[in-house]
Design a protein around this motif. Structure first.
Motif, mmCIF file in Angstrom:
data_model
loop_
_atom_site.group_PDB
_atom_site.id
_atom_site.type_symbol
_atom_site.label_atom_id
_atom_site.label_comp_id
_atom_site.label_asym_id
_atom_site.label_seq_id
_atom_site.Cartn_x
_atom_site.Cartn_y
_atom_site.Cartn_z
ATOM 1 N N ALA A 98 -5.820 7.873 -6.240
ATOM 2 C CA ALA A 98 -6.688 7.362 -7.309
ATOM 3 C C ALA A 98 -6.026 6.159 -7.965
ATOM 4 N N ILE A 99 -6.852 5.186 -8.302
ATOM 5 C CA ILE A 99 -6.353 4.003 -9.001
ATOM 6 C C ILE A 99 -6.072 4.375 -10.451
ATOM 7 N N ILE A 100 -4.962 3.885 -10.985
ATOM 8 C CA ILE A 100 -4.620 4.122 -12.385
ATOM 9 C C ILE A 100 -5.053 2.881 -13.169
ATOM 10 N N PRO A 101 -5.942 3.042 -14.134
ATOM 11 C CA PRO A 101 -6.474 1.877 -14.860
ATOM 12 C C PRO A 101 -5.376 0.994 -15.458
ATOM 13 N N GLY A 102 -5.471 -0.295 -15.166
ATOM 14 C CA GLY A 102 -4.556 -1.273 -15.743
ATOM 15 C C GLY A 102 -3.209 -1.389 -15.068
ATOM 16 N N ILE A 103 -2.974 -0.640 -14.005
ATOM 17 C CA ILE A 103 -1.649 -0.641 -13.363
ATOM 18 C C ILE A 103 -1.777 -0.937 -11.869
ATOM 19 N N ASP A 104 -0.954 -1.858 -11.410
ATOM 20 C CA ASP A 104 -0.809 -2.118 -9.975
ATOM 21 C C ASP A 104 0.475 -1.443 -9.514
ATOM 22 N N ILE A 105 0.383 -0.681 -8.437
ATOM 23 C CA ILE A 105 1.571 -0.085 -7.825
ATOM 24 C C ILE A 105 1.806 -0.835 -6.512
ATOM 25 N N HIS A 106 2.952 -1.497 -6.441
ATOM 26 C CA HIS A 106 3.318 -2.248 -5.234
ATOM 27 C C HIS A 106 4.300 -1.436 -4.405
ATOM 28 N N VAL A 107 4.165 -1.510 -3.085
ATOM 29 C CA VAL A 107 5.132 -0.893 -2.177
ATOM 30 C C VAL A 107 5.475 -1.897 -1.089
ATOM 31 N N THR A 108 6.760 -1.946 -0.776
ATOM 32 C CA THR A 108 7.259 -2.821 0.282
ATOM 33 C C THR A 108 8.130 -1.989 1.209
ATOM 34 N N ALA A 109 7.932 -2.125 2.514
ATOM 35 C CA ALA A 109 8.768 -1.456 3.511
ATOM 36 C C ALA A 109 9.699 -2.491 4.121
ATOM 37 N N ALA A 110 10.979 -2.149 4.190
ATOM 38 C CA ALA A 110 11.973 -3.033 4.816
ATOM 39 C C ALA A 110 11.961 -2.813 6.330
ATOM 40 N N ALA A 111 12.614 -3.704 7.047
ATOM 41 C CA ALA A 111 12.787 -3.524 8.488
ATOM 42 C C ALA A 111 13.571 -2.247 8.743
ATOM 43 N N ALA A 112 13.323 -1.621 9.877
ATOM 44 C CA ALA A 112 13.979 -0.353 10.211
ATOM 45 C C ALA A 112 15.480 -0.544 10.395
ATOM 46 N N THR A 113 16.241 0.422 9.871
ATOM 47 C CA THR A 113 17.693 0.458 10.050
ATOM 48 C C THR A 113 18.092 1.894 10.347
ATOM 49 N N GLY A 114 19.334 2.101 10.723
ATOM 50 C CA GLY A 114 19.846 3.448 10.924
ATOM 51 C C GLY A 114 20.045 3.788 12.381
ATOM 52 N N SER A 115 19.889 5.073 12.690
ATOM 53 C CA SER A 115 20.266 5.591 14.003
ATOM 54 C C SER A 115 19.112 5.723 14.982
ATOM 55 N N GLY A 116 18.003 5.063 14.749
ATOM 56 C CA GLY A 116 16.835 5.194 15.609
ATOM 57 C C GLY A 116 16.923 4.373 16.875
ATOM 58 N N GLY A 117 15.842 4.443 17.661
ATOM 59 C CA GLY A 117 15.766 3.683 18.895
ATOM 60 C C GLY A 117 14.340 3.590 19.387
ATOM 61 N N GLY A 118 14.122 2.783 20.399
ATOM 62 C CA GLY A 118 12.793 2.586 20.959
ATOM 63 C C GLY A 118 12.120 1.375 20.349
ATOM 64 N N THR A 119 10.791 1.339 20.444
ATOM 65 C CA THR A 119 10.020 0.225 19.898
ATOM 66 C C THR A 119 9.600 0.575 18.475
ATOM 67 N N LEU A 120 10.488 0.244 17.527
ATOM 68 C CA LEU A 120 10.224 0.515 16.121
ATOM 69 C C LEU A 120 9.199 -0.473 15.600
ATOM 70 N N GLY A 121 8.462 -0.080 14.573
ATOM 71 C CA GLY A 121 7.385 -0.900 14.045
ATOM 72 C C GLY A 121 7.864 -2.044 13.165
ATOM 73 N N THR A 122 6.910 -2.914 12.842
ATOM 74 C CA THR A 122 7.149 -4.084 11.996
ATOM 75 C C THR A 122 6.474 -3.870 10.653
ATOM 76 N N PRO A 123 7.230 -4.011 9.552
ATOM 77 C CA PRO A 123 6.617 -3.815 8.237
ATOM 78 C C PRO A 123 5.724 -4.979 7.847
ATOM 79 N N SER A 124 4.702 -4.680 7.047
ATOM 80 C CA SER A 124 3.830 -5.728 6.513
ATOM 81 C C SER A 124 4.471 -6.301 5.250
ATOM 82 N N ALA A 125 3.816 -7.260 4.656
ATOM 83 C CA ALA A 125 4.267 -7.815 3.378
ATOM 84 C C ALA A 125 4.007 -6.785 2.282
ATOM 85 N N GLN A 126 4.451 -7.074 1.082
ATOM 86 C CA GLN A 126 4.221 -6.172 -0.051
ATOM 87 C C GLN A 126 2.734 -5.839 -0.172
#
Length: 191
Positions: A98-126
């Protein structure tokens, strides 16, 4: 002396013939059946502390707006994916219940890091979260990010007072409230 040479040649011929015959009868084969399951899993880590609190600070001078507190970057998006033949890649989408009146909630995903492998995804902009699903990670193939904090895509959440014309929320809609809970949902799915 000629007789010895003839006998020696005959022995070599007999030895070579026996080796060829033995190779023809000492082989066999079988099949190996391999099964790889299709996988599409997503979660937010650390699981024990994935609920976060964001807020605003009141101005100390008349005429100034409220100011959003510091962004939160304690959460990590983890996923495991084995793609199907029909769908070459997957996406992770995000939405707000649900949208909260008067408030924008922004989320940003960084590029993948850590112990993973394979074809990891690409994050979008904020992204400014809304009730509509938005792609935050695209192009995931067969991959895994690693499990837990410091693996996968680090998520940064930030608040902003309403963004004005054309924005999700408007400053005039802000209302004082002690606690408003919004649920953010991440979904991994085929393209």
């Amino acid at each position: 002396m000629k007789k010895i040479k003839f006998t020696l040649s005959l022995c070599l011929f007999a030895f070579t013939f026996e080796n060829i015959s033995a190779q023809d009868t000492n082989t066999d084969n079988h099949t190996v059946t391999i099964s790889v399951p299709e996988v599409a899993l997503v979660d937010i880590e650390p699981a024990a502390t994935k609920n976060i609190t964001l807020g605003f600070t009141a101005p100390t001078e008349a005429g100034n707006p409220v100011v959003a507190n510091a962004a939160n970057n304690t959460l990590w998006l983890n996923y495991s994916s084995i793609k199907s033949v029909a769908d070459p890649t997957r996406n992770v989408s995000v939405k707000l219940n649900a949208i909260i009146p008067g408030i924008d909630i922004h989320v940003t995903a960084a590029a993948a890091t850590g112990s993973g492998g394979g074809t990891l995804g690409t994050p979008s902009a904020q992204l400014t979260l809304s009730a509509a699903e938005q792609t935050i990670i695209s192009g995931i193939g067969s991959a895994y990010t690693g499990n837990g904090a410091n693996n996968g895509h680090n998520l940064t959440y930030a608040l902003a007072p309403g963004s004005g014309p054309g924005g999700v929320a408007v400053y005039a809609d802000l209302q004082a409230t002690a606690t408003t809970v919004a649920t953010v949902t991440y979904t991994i799915s085929d393209n």
